[in-house]
Design a protein around this motif. Sequence first.
Motif, PDB file in Angstrom:
ATOM      1  N   GLY A 156      -3.100   9.013   8.125  1.00 15.16           N
ATOM      2  CA  GLY A 156      -3.618   9.320   9.460  1.00 15.16           C
ATOM      3  C   GLY A 156      -5.121   9.215   9.614  1.00 15.16           C
ATOM      4  N   TRP A 207       0.847  -1.199   0.000  1.00 17.65           N
ATOM      5  CA  TRP A 207       0.000   0.000   0.000  1.00 17.65           C
ATOM      6  C   TRP A 207       0.866   1.227   0.000  1.00 17.65           C
ATOM      7  CZ3 TRP A 207      -1.073  -4.032   3.606  1.00 17.65           C
ATOM      8  CH2 TRP A 207      -0.140  -4.106   4.650  1.00 17.65           C
ATOM      9  N   ARG A 241      -2.270  -3.571  12.615  1.00 22.77           N
ATOM     10  CA  ARG A 241      -3.714  -3.279  12.710  1.00 22.77           C
ATOM     11  C   ARG A 241      -4.532  -4.316  11.964  1.00 22.77           C
ATOM     12  NH1 ARG A 241      -1.968   1.932  10.942  1.00 22.77           N
ATOM     13  NH2 ARG A 241      -1.426   3.089  12.810  1.00 22.77           N
ATOM     14  N   ALA A 292      -5.602   3.293   4.675  1.00 18.52           N
ATOM     15  CA  ALA A 292      -4.760   2.190   4.178  1.00 18.52           C
ATOM     16  C   ALA A 292      -5.208   0.871   4.802  1.00 18.52           C
ATOM     17  CB  ALA A 292      -3.286   2.464   4.488  1.00 18.52           C
ATOM     18  N   THR A 293      -5.439   0.894   6.093  1.00 16.26           N
ATOM     19  CA  THR A 293      -5.851  -0.331   6.778  1.00 16.26           C
ATOM     20  C   THR A 293      -7.216  -0.787   6.273  1.00 16.26           C
ATOM     21  OG1 THR A 293      -4.545   0.261   8.722  1.00 16.26           O
ATOM     22  CG2 THR A 293      -6.336  -1.316   9.045  1.00 16.26           C
TER      23      THR A 293
END
Length: 176
Positions: free
Chosen positions: A112, A104, A152, A116-117
């Motif tokens: 932030g 990614w 995460r 992405a997660t």
Amino acid sequence: MRELTSGRVHLREWRDDDAPFVLDMCSRWEVQRWVGAAPRVLGGLGDARATIARWRGHDDGLRGVWSIRRRDDGAPLGTLLLIGILASGAELPLQPSGETEIGWYLHPDAWGHGYATEAARLVLDHGFAGGLDTIIAVTYPENVASQSVCTRLGMRHEGLTDRYYNMTCELFTATA
Ligand SMILES: CC(C)(COP(=O)(O)OP(=O)(O)OC[C@H]1O[C@@H](n2cnc3c(N)ncnc32)[C@H](O)[C@@H]1OP(=O)(O)O)[C@@H](O)C(=O)NCCC(=O)NCCS
């Protein structure tokens, strides 16, 4: 390629007219310094179009490279890769290892927010639903931000490896 949607993000194929965004993101050293075995920034729109063509070439029906967009307004956020990973070796070009990696990178304006997660979770689920058993991620040892994404996502930290790209990387794995 399959479009993927979650609460805040929409993933679709890369298009030629995305080149200005790709150039904006990939001409920044703070993004590119962590990308690939020989990091370099893109120099112009021609480079960006070539990058998009290369990304589109990874589409095999299951795996590929997606454009991450914000769901509510379609704003471009970054790129999400699910691709074959190259094995380390003496022979160049490096040969496929047979394994699949997820990767990614986002435009700094989109860092932030958990995008992405969220996008990676969609693609992991898509890959496992499509029959992949294991998906790995490799990061530069100093890339704490990307390692945090892996954590995460619940990926398992396997420690350092030199099995890929003729580099020493931190290795993370996720299994179906
Ligand atoms: C790696 C990279 C994509 C990580 O981006 P990121 O925005 O930090 O990661 P996430 O999408 O998981 O967002 C998590 C952050 O959003 C915050 N956040 C804010 N709102 C959130 C929400 N609603 N949900 C989840 N997280 C949220 C989290 O607190 C976290 O911030 P923190 O690290 O300051 O605690 C980004 O740093 C990047 O593009 N780096 C350059 C390229 C790169 O390194 N690529 C990886 C190569 S291996």
